[in-house]
Scaffold this active site. Sequence first.
Site, PDB file in Angstrom:
ATOM      1  N   VAL A 127      -2.492   0.555   7.411  1.00 17.99           N
ATOM      2  CA  VAL A 127      -2.138   1.534   6.372  1.00 17.99           C
ATOM      3  C   VAL A 127      -0.723   2.031   6.640  1.00 17.99           C
ATOM      4  O   VAL A 127      -0.414   2.476   7.748  1.00 17.99           O
ATOM      5  CB  VAL A 127      -3.102   2.745   6.376  1.00 17.99           C
ATOM      6  N   GLU A 185       2.433  -9.255  -0.919  1.00 16.84           N
ATOM      7  CA  GLU A 185       1.364 -10.105  -0.393  1.00 16.84           C
ATOM      8  C   GLU A 185       1.612 -11.537  -0.876  1.00 16.84           C
ATOM      9  O   GLU A 185       2.358 -11.758  -1.827  1.00 16.84           O
ATOM     10  CB  GLU A 185       0.020  -9.616  -0.920  1.00 16.84           C
ATOM     11  N   ASP A 196      -4.285  -3.879  -2.951  1.00 19.12           N
ATOM     12  CA  ASP A 196      -3.798  -3.591  -1.596  1.00 19.12           C
ATOM     13  C   ASP A 196      -3.883  -2.081  -1.313  1.00 19.12           C
ATOM     14  O   ASP A 196      -4.361  -1.657  -0.258  1.00 19.12           O
ATOM     15  CB  ASP A 196      -2.358  -4.105  -1.458  1.00 19.12           C
ATOM     16  N   LYS A 200      -6.314   0.267   1.440  1.00 17.33           N
ATOM     17  CA  LYS A 200      -5.802   1.312   2.334  1.00 17.33           C
ATOM     18  C   LYS A 200      -6.508   2.643   2.067  1.00 17.33           C
ATOM     19  O   LYS A 200      -6.778   3.411   2.996  1.00 17.33           O
ATOM     20  CB  LYS A 200      -4.287   1.413   2.174  1.00 17.33           C
TER      21      LYS A 200
END
Length: 405
Positions: A127, A185, A196, A200
């Site tokens: 994160v 990514e 994504d 997190k």
Amino acid sequence: MKVAVMGYGTVGSGVVEVIETHADSIPKKIGGNTLEVAHILDLRDFPEDPHKDLFTKDFNDILNDPEVKIVAETMGGVNPAFDFTMKLLKAGKSVVTSNKELVAQKGLELLQAAEESGSNYLFEASVGGGIPIIRPLTQCLAANHIEGIAGILNGTTNFILTMMIEEGMSFADALKIAQEKGYAEKDPTADVEGHDACRKVCILASLAFGKHVYPSQVETEGITNITLEDVSYINSANGVIKLLGQIKYINDDQIAAFVSPAVVYNGSQLASVKDVFNAVLVRGDAVGDVCFYGPGAGKLPTASAVVADIIDCAKHTERKKIFGWGAGEEDYVVDYKSSIEMPFYVRAKASCAQVNAAFPDVKYLSRKGQPSDEVAFITDVMTENELTERLSGLEVINTIKVTNY
Ligand code: HSE
């Protein structure tokens, strides 16, 4: 002390580089031991790489090397990273990772495996890239009851939005630059559609409140519907659009968690977070609001966090860290659309009379080149379900949540 690296992409090669460039200082932090990269696992060939003697395509070379006690998993994805990590933890090796997808999907099982074998499974890099947030949340803020968290958790989308806001650049051009810089990514859908950031959010929510939150429980919307017109209207309201992950404590059995574009007013600490930078704002009952800011993606920032975890494992070879969370529950994450109230930005093909009939109190926005049949406004506070009901007769172009962080 021997370590192995699985996955020699952007982050994995950064991990090897940081270990080597800090070879003199690391021993002072781990009782005099040196860190030596003994194996690098990758299916690709790197004939020109100075570490070519360390490469292997066989995971068992790492699993069966008794001298390797710590492994950095920087492969990404759930498979085969899950299988490899599980085998390593069961064998008593500690694993550190930047793999947010794996932690969000399988963190509970992996943490339990680490617990059983007395090894460590750490994921500071999962994160916020290089930002210290996992350790501060679990250690420095441990005395607090966490009331909520709001974060700019994806560097690629923050970079794209910054280019749209500050340069008037198109979404596609900005994405291309982000990919060239190594922020995105492999499949940028995970960035631009919010997956994504969702992963997190799951990790932060699981850590903050102690129960595993899965990506399927977190309603997620990306930035692909954001246009330069929306950017311009919101600029006239002294705000910016950010992709935010938001988590709110409701009670011990319920939280809200969602990812979406959000209007952030310029007074907020989150509004000034630009480019690839990330920020996580944590609201604690004792501390108030604290904001963690820094580079959220990229080779060396992410490697910085992975190597910090390696160093932590090297210090804890005999004593396992108490770290993790328990099992999740199906109804633990509530339907925020019926329970969380906030104002909304709305852009529609409609007249002010139509808007005024549907909403008692709105603040109208304007932009250069605004067509005569288009309106944009900020509503009063309401749930998203109430907003949908009120908008039912209007030709809506876009709606965006307005955050109170
Ligand atoms: N693609 C991710 C981002 C990398 O842009 O933030 C760091 O998790």
